[in-house]
Design an enzyme around this catalytic site. Structure first.
Site, mmCIF file in Angstrom:
data_model
loop_
_atom_site.group_PDB
_atom_site.id
_atom_site.type_symbol
_atom_site.label_atom_id
_atom_site.label_comp_id
_atom_site.label_asym_id
_atom_site.label_seq_id
_atom_site.Cartn_x
_atom_site.Cartn_y
_atom_site.Cartn_z
ATOM 1 N N ALA A 148 53.403 79.515 42.231
ATOM 2 C CA ALA A 148 53.416 78.720 42.459
ATOM 3 C C ALA A 148 54.932 78.122 41.022
ATOM 4 O O ALA A 148 55.298 80.009 41.249
ATOM 5 C CB ALA A 148 52.599 77.826 40.941
ATOM 6 N N MET A 149 55.019 77.652 41.386
ATOM 7 C CA MET A 149 56.521 77.366 40.366
ATOM 8 C C MET A 149 56.793 76.133 39.603
ATOM 9 O O MET A 149 56.510 75.289 39.724
ATOM 10 C CB MET A 149 57.891 77.418 41.399
ATOM 11 C CG MET A 149 59.220 77.150 41.527
ATOM 12 S SD MET A 149 59.429 78.733 40.496
ATOM 13 C CE MET A 149 61.304 78.120 39.319
ATOM 14 N N GLU A 172 52.020 78.139 34.800
ATOM 15 C CA GLU A 172 52.889 77.287 34.734
ATOM 16 C C GLU A 172 53.404 75.804 33.760
ATOM 17 O O GLU A 172 53.799 75.636 33.183
ATOM 18 C CB GLU A 172 52.915 76.425 36.455
ATOM 19 C CG GLU A 172 53.071 77.206 37.160
ATOM 20 C CD GLU A 172 53.472 78.792 37.807
ATOM 21 O OE1 GLU A 172 54.810 78.781 37.193
ATOM 22 O OE2 GLU A 172 53.747 79.456 37.965
ATOM 23 N N HIS A 192 55.137 77.267 30.995
ATOM 24 C CA HIS A 192 57.006 77.301 31.355
ATOM 25 C C HIS A 192 57.734 76.501 30.953
ATOM 26 O O HIS A 192 59.243 77.013 30.230
ATOM 27 C CB HIS A 192 56.934 78.254 32.289
ATOM 28 C CG HIS A 192 56.443 79.389 33.039
ATOM 29 N ND1 HIS A 192 56.976 80.362 32.551
ATOM 30 C CD2 HIS A 192 56.701 80.160 33.976
ATOM 31 C CE1 HIS A 192 57.440 81.485 33.029
ATOM 32 N NE2 HIS A 192 56.534 81.275 34.418
ATOM 33 N N GLU A 240 58.299 85.827 31.685
ATOM 34 C CA GLU A 240 56.656 86.336 32.490
ATOM 35 C C GLU A 240 56.339 86.681 31.629
ATOM 36 O O GLU A 240 55.237 86.616 31.804
ATOM 37 C CB GLU A 240 57.322 86.320 33.949
ATOM 38 C CG GLU A 240 58.915 86.021 34.562
ATOM 39 C CD GLU A 240 57.892 84.483 35.157
ATOM 40 O OE1 GLU A 240 56.655 84.074 34.824
ATOM 41 O OE2 GLU A 240 58.683 83.294 35.578
HETATM 42 N N1 B3K Z 1 58.666 81.498 38.341
HETATM 43 C C1 B3K Z 1 57.869 81.743 39.456
HETATM 44 C C2 B3K Z 1 57.990 82.849 40.592
HETATM 45 C C3 B3K Z 1 59.278 82.686 41.572
HETATM 46 C C4 B3K Z 1 59.461 84.024 42.161
HETATM 47 C C5 B3K Z 1 60.434 84.232 42.828
HETATM 48 N N2 B3K Z 1 60.567 85.304 44.175
HETATM 49 C C6 B3K Z 1 56.640 81.518 39.839
HETATM 50 C C7 B3K Z 1 56.020 81.909 38.123
HETATM 51 O O1 B3K Z 1 55.849 83.184 37.239
HETATM 52 O O2 B3K Z 1 55.468 81.029 37.110
HETATM 53 ZN ZN ZN Z 2 56.161 82.869 35.519
#
Ligand code: B3K
Ligand code: ZN
Length: 880
Positions: A276-277, A312, A315, A334
């Site tokens: 997910a993003m 997510e 974040h 992360e």
């Molecule tokens: N930040 C994204 C991951 C992006 C991947 C790029 N190749 C998901 C996450 O760790 O929440």
């Molecule tokens: Zn992440």
């Protein structure tokens, strides 16, 4: 999407290494960006208007914008004046403009072909819908830009598209305006008031159904929550919605962090490289981490969804409000956010079982990474392709580093440290160092030496030895790190060791599981250090690394009886479970040796009787019992076998499991039947019972009732957890019912993509000797796809990562299979191809014949083929 595209055809110039030590602040800042997306048919025209200011007014450096080879530059102008061809230089990866002013507005129009974008990076189409993925460097495939996280701008976005084909138009922030246009088109305008790096930009246009809800924040603001998915999937979004609301509440209660926009959108798409993003206000998710119903999703899927939705959401503060200065700092967001999602899940379910699950993931995926050619520090010092560093080390070891700080500081000071981190850095792009400084500011703990965890690759091994001195015990601990089989030199790490002493006598009397002294937190700071425990007496067993207090290999001199004391009487769930796992591992390793020398083998009686006692235990949490009764996996045991002999190891583990199953057939069957009848609506309880029941099913499958009991459970199960557990065991078996069950399952679920992924996966992890040919033929199955990452991983990674004995087939055919797939996928989707490479990097752990096979394959791949930077970087490292 078509498969014939060669996404590397352009790679005439390969990227070179980028170093952390070379970091320089951006020469320009961009404060405002307006984007117009004109979507028609399969094309997209993107107009980007950005306001630039030079960071250092005296600098005359030209403006170098990042770009990609898959977009067409339609026009370019500065402050309304079109640039002449001589004013700029454009190549495949950048656009350089000379003679720029200190302050100007740049307008760039680019034309994209999202329907041809199988890389799933930048703007692409999935199931007919437009969507984006910009982290880490995808925005540069949408427009020319300063595509780096320390450039933070406010974005306004207008999307125009056919209303019939793309009724839903979304971007970051709040919806400002929407309306009709001529010719059946419509538009939407979005405004995100929070400055953000380009990697957090997102846009979606499509035909999607929506599940809406509302959340009232702690300050009384109402937030609109929407989950968008395909019409046929929208009924499966309730669990994701509940998880989102739980996450929002949890972050308020735990960290005082409140959501900051009026709307939170989540879109589920079927083709997605990762899970997910976290795009600001518009998360884009792999359907795998959104959709769930009891019929189609397992308990594990439910937990994963809760974890990823939480991740997510968290974040929004750890990643979006405070972001990374550059990508070397990736673990800043992360590692911290994984720690936060782990804690959230622990609060939602059983903390003990969650910790065991997280430790298992770390040991299975991160430890091998850290011991082999792809080992890198939590904060890497160099990379060619940053996408290769979204690794278990950055994520999971990164989370352990945060967890250690949490243990060192204690919960209260850690929380104060988080407050200081946000007070100091809200709205900024910062470093891991800034985070550690905030933690130091909140406590009197000196973290100077602790910082080395960020820069040291490899998993430390702690070796514990004991000596008695009267009533005192002297515990000596030595630390060392090996990578690729060789010990490395490093400056000693500061390792928190949580330890207590379990009284043998008490446990022998069965009186109490209480320990005679409260746990202590030892600070190991030297290469070798001795700790004196005064007056603990002789009759005690050390309960070492409680809660798995550091991400290390644990090596101690405890004998089987002492380990069984811990397994039976320790109050710490990690130590209890690890004691049994250690005995199990030693037993399997001894069985393997005996097998090789054709000798008879018997496990100690006391080990078996512990098993028997556990099966008749009615008081302990069933999920935890399931853990205790599961033998260590082949991958785990394999890390302790030198060289790795996968087939012998497999046979040895099967032998031990068969012995347990046949010896305790009756109590296992009785318990299974009792659990089968269990009726309870509380989800965590139900889950625990199913986990226990299906662990027992694994043993019953090895007995005379195996086929009967598996087919009954498969035919009568009311949920996917039970159904797939039975199918998985059938798939590994020689039972007649095996093929019928696989065929029935396929027919029943062929319209549910995520369930068909499971059908591929259970066949790929099969323990049968014909697994390789099965996997090869599944590659040609009409439902297989090289383009959809979920389907690809379900078959290929399940086989190459999880099926140790199958993948390391003596013929070397498993390696050839993987090399072929990597090559094929690399032409379609380099990022996903690169994620398949790791199993080939493990050759140093194998025997000479296998080593030669892998080496020559890697060599061939590198010499004879045009490869993406992503795959090339990993193959080159793997060969070293
Ligand atoms: N930040 C994204 C991951 C992006 C991947 C790029 N190749 C998901 C996450 O760790 O929440
Ligand atoms: Zn992440």
């Amino acid at each position: 999407m078509t498969e014939q595209l060669d996404q590397n055809a352009h790679t005439a110039n390969s990227k070179t290494e980028i170093y952390l030590k070379d970091y320089k602040p951006a020469p320009y800042q961009i404060d405002e960006v307006s984007l117009l997306f004109e979507l028609s048919g399969d094309d997209a025209l993107v107009t980007a208007l950005s306001h630039f200011t030079r960071s250092d007014a005296a600098s005359t450096e030209p403006l170098c914008l990042d770009g990609g080879p898959f977009m067409e530059l339609v026009s370019i102008e500065i402050d309304g004046i079109p640039l002449k061809p001589d004013d700029y230089v454009k190549n495949e990866t950048s656009l350089i403009i000379h003679d720029t002013a200190a302050d100007f507005t740049l307008k760039i129009v680019t034309k994209l072909k999202p329907a041809e974008n199988t890389r799933l990076e930048g703007l692409y189409k999935s199931s007919g819908n437009f969507c984006t993925q910009c982290e880490a460097e995808g925005f540069r495939h949408i427009t020319y830009f300063l595509d780096r996280p320390d450039v933070m701008a406010k974005y306004k976005v207008r999307i125009e598209a056919s209303k019939a084909d793309y009724p839903v138009l979304l971007s970051n922030g709040n919806l400002i305006k929407k309306g009709q246009m001529p010719n059946g088109f419509h538009f939407a305008e979005w405004d995100d008031p929070f400055p953000k790096p380009s990697y957090l930009f997102a846009m979606v246009a499509g035909k999607l159904a929506c599940l809406s809800d509302e959340f009232t924040t702690m300050s009384g603001r109402s937030v609109e929550l929407n989950i968008y998915a395909a019409e046929e999937d929208i009924s499966k979004c309730d669990h994701a919605m509940q998880s989102l609301k739980n996450s929002m509440r949890w972050d308020e209660e735990t960290y005082g962090l409140e959501y900051d926009l009026d709307i939170y959108n989540i879109v589920a798409v079927a083709d997605f490289n990762m899970g997910a993003m976290e795009n600001k206000g518009l998360n884009i998710f792999n359907t795998k981490y959104v959709l769930a119903s009891p019929e189609t999703a397992t308990d594990q899927d439910y937990n994963n969804i809760e974890g990823v939705i939480g991740h997510e959401y968290f974040h929004n503060w750890t990643g979006n409000r405070v972001t990374c200065r550059e990508w070397f700092q990736l673990s800043l967001k992360e590692g911290l956010t994984v720690f936060r999602d782990q804690e959230f899940s622990s609060d939602m379910q059983s903390r003990a079982v969650k910790r065991l699950d997280d430790v298992r993931v770390l040991r299975m995926h991160q430890f091998p990474e850290d011991a082999g050619p792809l080992a890198h520090p939590v904060r890497p010092e160099k990379y060619i392709e940053i996408n290769n560093f979204y690794s278990a080390t950055v994520y999971n070891k990164g989370a352990e580093v945060i967890r250690m700080m949490h243990s060192l500081l204690g919960a209260e000071a850690f929380r104060r440290g988080m407050d200081i981190y946000f007070e100091r850095h809200d709205g900024q792009a910062v470093t891991c160092e800034d985070f550690v400084c905030a933690m130091e500011a909140a406590s009197d703990i000196d973290l100077r030496q602790f910082r080395r965890w960020y820069s040291t690759a490899g998993t430390p091994k702690l070796s514990f030895t004991r000596e008695c001195d009267g009533d005192d015990v002297l515990l000596t601990v030595e630390q060392s790190i090996s990578i690729n089989g060789a010990e490395i030199e490093y400056d000693p790490l500061h390792v928190p060791i949580k330890i207590a002493w379990v009284d043998k006598a008490r446990s022998v009397n069965g009186e109490s599981s209480e320990n005679n002294a409260p746990p202590t937190l030892l600070h190991l700071t030297d290469a070798k250090q001795t700790f004196r425990f005064e007056g603990v007496g002789k009759n005690v067993v050390p309960s070492i690394m409680r809660e798995f207090s550091a991400p290390v290999h644990i090596d101690h001199d405890l004998d089987t009886e002492e380990l069984l004391t811990l397994a039976s009487f320790d109050i710490d769930p990690f130590v209890r479970s690890d004691a049994l796992q250690t005995i199990g591992r030693n037993i399997i390793l001894t069985a393997a040796q005996k097998l090789e020398s054709n000798e008879e083998f018997h496990a100690p009686e006391s080990y078996y009787s512990t098993f028997e006692r556990l099966i008749s235990d009615d008081d302990t949490d069933p999920a935890f019992l399931a853990e205790l009764l599961t033998l260590p996996g082949e991958i785990d045991v394999g890390q302790h076998m030198q060289p790795l002999r996968p087939q012998t190891l497999h046979k040895a583990r099967e032998f031990v499991a068969d012995q347990i199953a046949n010896r305790y057939f009756e109590p296992i069957l009785d318990k299974y039947n009792e659990l089968q009848a269990f009726d309870e609506c509380n989800r965590p309880k139900q889950q625990g019972v199913r986990r226990y029941k299906n662990t027992l099913l694994g043993y019953l499958a090895r007995t005379s009732v195996g086929e009967d009991i598996l087919s009954k459970q498969f035919d009568n199960s009311q949920n996917m957890t039970d159904e797939i557990a039975a199918l998985g065991l059938l798939s590994s078996s020689d039972f007649d019912y095996r093929n019928t069950a696989l065929a029935q399952f396929f027919e029943r679920w062929k319209h549910e993509a995520l369930v068909i992924d499971k059908w591929f996966a259970v066949q790929a992890v099969s323990k049968r000797s014909d697994v390789l040919s099965t996997v090869r033929s599944l590659l040609k199955h009409q439902h297989f796809s090289f383009v959809n990452p979920n389907r690809l991983r379900a078959l290929v990674s399940s086989f190459s990562v999880l099926n140790q004995a199958g993948f390391h087939d003596e013929s070397g055919a498993g390696y050839e299979f993987l090399a072929d797939v990597v090559l094929k996928v690399d032409r379609i989707n380099p990022q996903t191809a690169a994620r398949l490479v790791a199993p080939l990097g493990q050759w140093k752990r194998l025997d000479h014949a296998r080593q030669l096979k892998i080496q020559s394959l890697l060599d061939d791949l590198l010499k004879k083929h045009s490869l993406s930077d992503d795959v090339r970087e990993l193959l080159e490292k793997s060969l070293n």
